[in-house]
Design a protein around this motif. Sequence first.
Motif, PDB file in Angstrom:
ATOM      1  N   LYS A  40      -4.641  -6.322  38.667  1.00 29.37           N
ATOM      2  CA  LYS A  40      -5.700  -5.346  38.970  1.00 29.37           C
ATOM      3  C   LYS A  40      -6.547  -5.808  40.145  1.00 29.37           C
ATOM      4  CE  LYS A  40      -9.470  -2.737  36.804  1.00 29.37           C
ATOM      5  NZ  LYS A  40     -10.230  -2.502  35.529  1.00 29.37           N
ATOM      6  N   ALA A  41      -6.869  -7.112  40.179  1.00 25.79           N
ATOM      7  CA  ALA A  41      -7.703  -7.652  41.257  1.00 25.79           C
ATOM      8  C   ALA A  41      -6.949  -7.730  42.578  1.00 25.79           C
ATOM      9  CB  ALA A  41      -8.231  -9.029  40.864  1.00 25.79           C
ATOM     10  N   HIS A  42      -5.646  -8.085  42.509  1.00 24.27           N
ATOM     11  CA  HIS A  42      -4.835  -8.275  43.711  1.00 24.27           C
ATOM     12  C   HIS A  42      -3.446  -7.664  43.505  1.00 24.27           C
ATOM     13  CE1 HIS A  42      -7.814 -10.880  45.601  1.00 24.27           C
ATOM     14  NE2 HIS A  42      -7.915 -11.534  44.453  1.00 24.27           N
ATOM     15  N   PRO A  43      -3.349  -6.346  43.556  1.00 25.41           N
ATOM     16  CA  PRO A  43      -2.050  -5.690  43.332  1.00 25.41           C
ATOM     17  C   PRO A  43      -1.007  -6.011  44.383  1.00 25.41           C
ATOM     18  CG  PRO A  43      -3.700  -4.102  44.094  1.00 25.41           C
ATOM     19  CD  PRO A  43      -4.427  -5.374  43.783  1.00 25.41           C
ATOM     20  N   ASP A  44      -1.431  -6.593  45.515  1.00 24.20           N
ATOM     21  CA  ASP A  44      -0.513  -6.941  46.593  1.00 24.20           C
ATOM     22  C   ASP A  44       0.088  -8.331  46.426  1.00 24.20           C
ATOM     23  OD1 ASP A  44      -3.147  -7.956  46.976  1.00 24.20           O
ATOM     24  OD2 ASP A  44      -2.731  -8.360  49.082  1.00 24.20           O
ATOM     25  N   VAL A  45      -0.264  -9.041  45.360  1.00 26.57           N
ATOM     26  CA  VAL A  45       0.218 -10.411  45.154  1.00 26.57           C
ATOM     27  C   VAL A  45       1.291 -10.424  44.065  1.00 26.57           C
ATOM     28  CG1 VAL A  45      -0.421 -12.746  44.431  1.00 26.57           C
ATOM     29  CG2 VAL A  45      -1.971 -11.425  45.879  1.00 26.57           C
ATOM     30  N   PRO A  46       2.553 -10.655  44.429  1.00 29.95           N
ATOM     31  CA  PRO A  46       3.614 -10.768  43.422  1.00 29.95           C
ATOM     32  C   PRO A  46       3.384 -11.986  42.533  1.00 29.95           C
ATOM     33  CG  PRO A  46       4.541 -10.423  45.619  1.00 29.95           C
ATOM     34  CD  PRO A  46       3.094 -10.747  45.803  1.00 29.95           C
ATOM     35  N   ILE A  47       3.720 -11.839  41.258  1.00 26.87           N
ATOM     36  CA  ILE A  47       3.603 -12.918  40.285  1.00 26.87           C
ATOM     37  C   ILE A  47       5.007 -13.287  39.827  1.00 26.87           C
ATOM     38  CG2 ILE A  47       2.678 -13.635  38.042  1.00 26.87           C
ATOM     39  CD1 ILE A  47       0.565 -11.352  38.435  1.00 26.87           C
ATOM     40  N   ILE A  48       5.361 -14.553  39.974  1.00 29.55           N
ATOM     41  CA  ILE A  48       6.681 -15.038  39.550  1.00 29.55           C
ATOM     42  C   ILE A  48       6.459 -16.069  38.458  1.00 29.55           C
ATOM     43  CG2 ILE A  48       8.775 -16.267  40.241  1.00 29.55           C
ATOM     44  CD1 ILE A  48       6.690 -14.445  42.849  1.00 29.55           C
ATOM     45  N   THR A  49       7.120 -15.898  37.309  1.00 29.80           N
ATOM     46  CA  THR A  49       6.930 -16.793  36.185  1.00 29.80           C
ATOM     47  C   THR A  49       8.244 -17.010  35.442  1.00 29.80           C
ATOM     48  OG1 THR A  49       5.597 -17.198  34.182  1.00 29.80           O
ATOM     49  CG2 THR A  49       6.317 -14.939  34.575  1.00 29.80           C
ATOM     50  N   ALA A  50       8.285 -18.074  34.640  1.00 26.22           N
ATOM     51  CA  ALA A  50       9.461 -18.326  33.819  1.00 26.22           C
ATOM     52  C   ALA A  50       9.365 -17.631  32.473  1.00 26.22           C
ATOM     53  CB  ALA A  50       9.633 -19.832  33.604  1.00 26.22           C
ATOM     54  N   ALA A  51       8.141 -17.245  32.060  1.00 23.37           N
ATOM     55  CA  ALA A  51       7.987 -16.605  30.756  1.00 23.37           C
ATOM     56  C   ALA A  51       6.697 -15.806  30.688  1.00 23.37           C
ATOM     57  CB  ALA A  51       8.002 -17.652  29.640  1.00 23.37           C
ATOM     58  N   LEU A  52       6.776 -14.634  30.076  1.00 25.35           N
ATOM     59  CA  LEU A  52       5.594 -13.852  29.738  1.00 25.35           C
ATOM     60  C   LEU A  52       5.398 -14.013  28.234  1.00 25.35           C
ATOM     61  CD1 LEU A  52       3.372 -11.863  30.616  1.00 25.35           C
ATOM     62  CD2 LEU A  52       4.966 -10.012  30.055  1.00 25.35           C
ATOM     63  N   ASP A  53       4.390 -14.791  27.868  1.00 20.63           N
ATOM     64  CA  ASP A  53       4.172 -15.103  26.455  1.00 20.63           C
ATOM     65  C   ASP A  53       3.403 -13.998  25.738  1.00 20.63           C
ATOM     66  OD1 ASP A  53       5.637 -17.383  26.707  1.00 20.63           O
ATOM     67  OD2 ASP A  53       4.058 -18.759  26.080  1.00 20.63           O
ATOM     68  N   ARG A  54       3.082 -14.235  24.462  1.00 22.26           N
ATOM     69  CA  ARG A  54       2.577 -13.173  23.598  1.00 22.26           C
ATOM     70  C   ARG A  54       1.139 -12.756  23.909  1.00 22.26           C
ATOM     71  NH1 ARG A  54       3.116 -15.751  19.284  1.00 22.26           N
ATOM     72  NH2 ARG A  54       1.034 -15.903  18.371  1.00 22.26           N
ATOM     73  N   LYS A  55       0.229 -13.727  23.923  1.00 28.49           N
ATOM     74  CA  LYS A  55      -1.188 -13.397  24.124  1.00 28.49           C
ATOM     75  C   LYS A  55      -1.999 -14.673  24.302  1.00 28.49           C
ATOM     76  CE  LYS A  55      -2.649 -13.549  19.267  1.00 28.49           C
ATOM     77  NZ  LYS A  55      -3.403 -12.839  18.211  1.00 28.49           N
ATOM     78  N   LEU A  56      -3.310 -14.501  24.529  1.00 28.09           N
ATOM     79  CA  LEU A  56      -4.248 -15.617  24.539  1.00 28.09           C
ATOM     80  C   LEU A  56      -4.875 -15.755  23.155  1.00 28.09           C
ATOM     81  CD1 LEU A  56      -6.223 -15.029  27.873  1.00 28.09           C
ATOM     82  CD2 LEU A  56      -4.328 -16.616  27.493  1.00 28.09           C
ATOM     83  N   ASN A  57      -5.208 -17.007  22.793  1.00 29.04           N
ATOM     84  CA  ASN A  57      -5.973 -17.168  21.557  1.00 29.04           C
ATOM     85  C   ASN A  57      -7.459 -17.025  21.867  1.00 29.04           C
ATOM     86  OD1 ASN A  57      -6.815 -19.617  22.663  1.00 29.04           O
ATOM     87  ND2 ASN A  57      -5.641 -20.892  21.265  1.00 29.04           N
ATOM     88  N   ASP A  58      -8.319 -17.273  20.877  1.00 27.93           N
ATOM     89  CA  ASP A  58      -9.749 -16.997  21.058  1.00 27.93           C
ATOM     90  C   ASP A  58     -10.458 -17.999  21.957  1.00 27.93           C
ATOM     91  OD1 ASP A  58      -9.592 -19.103  19.333  1.00 27.93           O
ATOM     92  OD2 ASP A  58     -10.798 -18.216  17.732  1.00 27.93           O
ATOM     93  N   VAL A  59      -9.767 -19.066  22.370  1.00 29.75           N
ATOM     94  CA  VAL A  59     -10.367 -19.996  23.325  1.00 29.75           C
ATOM     95  C   VAL A  59      -9.608 -19.999  24.653  1.00 29.75           C
ATOM     96  CG1 VAL A  59     -11.465 -21.488  21.619  1.00 29.75           C
ATOM     97  CG2 VAL A  59      -9.091 -21.928  22.285  1.00 29.75           C
ATOM     98  N   GLY A  60      -8.802 -18.968  24.883  1.00 33.11           N
ATOM     99  CA  GLY A  60      -8.182 -18.787  26.187  1.00 33.11           C
ATOM    100  C   GLY A  60      -6.917 -19.562  26.436  1.00 33.11           C
ATOM    101  N   TYR A  61      -6.262 -20.053  25.379  1.00 33.76           N
ATOM    102  CA  TYR A  61      -4.976 -20.734  25.544  1.00 33.76           C
ATOM    103  C   TYR A  61      -3.834 -19.753  25.263  1.00 33.76           C
ATOM    104  CZ  TYR A  61      -6.875 -25.430  26.098  1.00 33.76           C
ATOM    105  OH  TYR A  61      -7.511 -26.545  26.583  1.00 33.76           O
ATOM    106  N   ILE A  62      -2.733 -19.931  25.991  1.00 33.93           N
ATOM    107  CA  ILE A  62      -1.587 -19.037  25.864  1.00 33.93           C
ATOM    108  C   ILE A  62      -0.807 -19.358  24.588  1.00 33.93           C
ATOM    109  CG2 ILE A  62       0.562 -18.282  26.944  1.00 33.93           C
ATOM    110  CD1 ILE A  62      -0.636 -19.070  29.655  1.00 33.93           C
ATOM    111  N   LEU A  63      -0.437 -18.300  23.868  1.00 36.02           N
ATOM    112  CA  LEU A  63       0.409 -18.424  22.678  1.00 36.02           C
ATOM    113  C   LEU A  63       1.763 -17.777  22.921  1.00 36.02           C
ATOM    114  CD1 LEU A  63      -2.206 -17.491  19.912  1.00 36.02           C
ATOM    115  CD2 LEU A  63      -1.446 -19.781  20.573  1.00 36.02           C
TER     116      LEU A  63
END
Length: 211
Positions: A173-196
Amino acid sequence: MYANLTVVDHPLIQHKLTILRDKNTSTAQFRQVLREVAVILGCEVTKDLTLGKIDIETPLEKISAPYLEGKKLCFVSILRAGNGLLDGLLDLIPSARVGHVGIQRDHETLEAHRYYFKTPDKLDERLVIVVDPMLATGNTAIDAVNELKKAGAIKIKFLCLVAAPEGVEKLSKAHPDVPIITAALDRKLNDVGYILPGLGDAGDRIYGTKG
């Protein structure tokens, strides 16, 4: 899903990602496997580099062969964890220029606080690849990209190991012109901002430290 998101599902990456996720993986092995994954991800993130032609002579004949043209690309590591990916990327492209952005996340507010910014010149003429193992809340990535654009960068990509949907959405949303390349799209963030399910704090696991 997300127009600017690429998930690299190469079997070797997925195998190595499992090793990185395992809490029993040692610091030395984590560091080495992350470096190996970075090389494979580097091939994906650079697959559209511009090629020119150069005349060379093989042992058998003269040919016109492809070579990379234009300014050397720039890797920008978000400190400190980004350096774990940076090492492997420089194995792949040792001539690349390197920048660093120091950003620390406040563990209570989850906001990003920048303390260092240093990049090569002529960013407007380079492909700039921002590297950070984790795209969690997206705040750190957005701050880094904001500063790079202020410094003149025009063509920017964001490379990470694991991303959360919340971070992808916010960065997109902030930078729609920036491609994002990743090895995995995980489920969600927990309540302290860590990826699950994630892999924990990448910086701590790379350097053998605790929070």
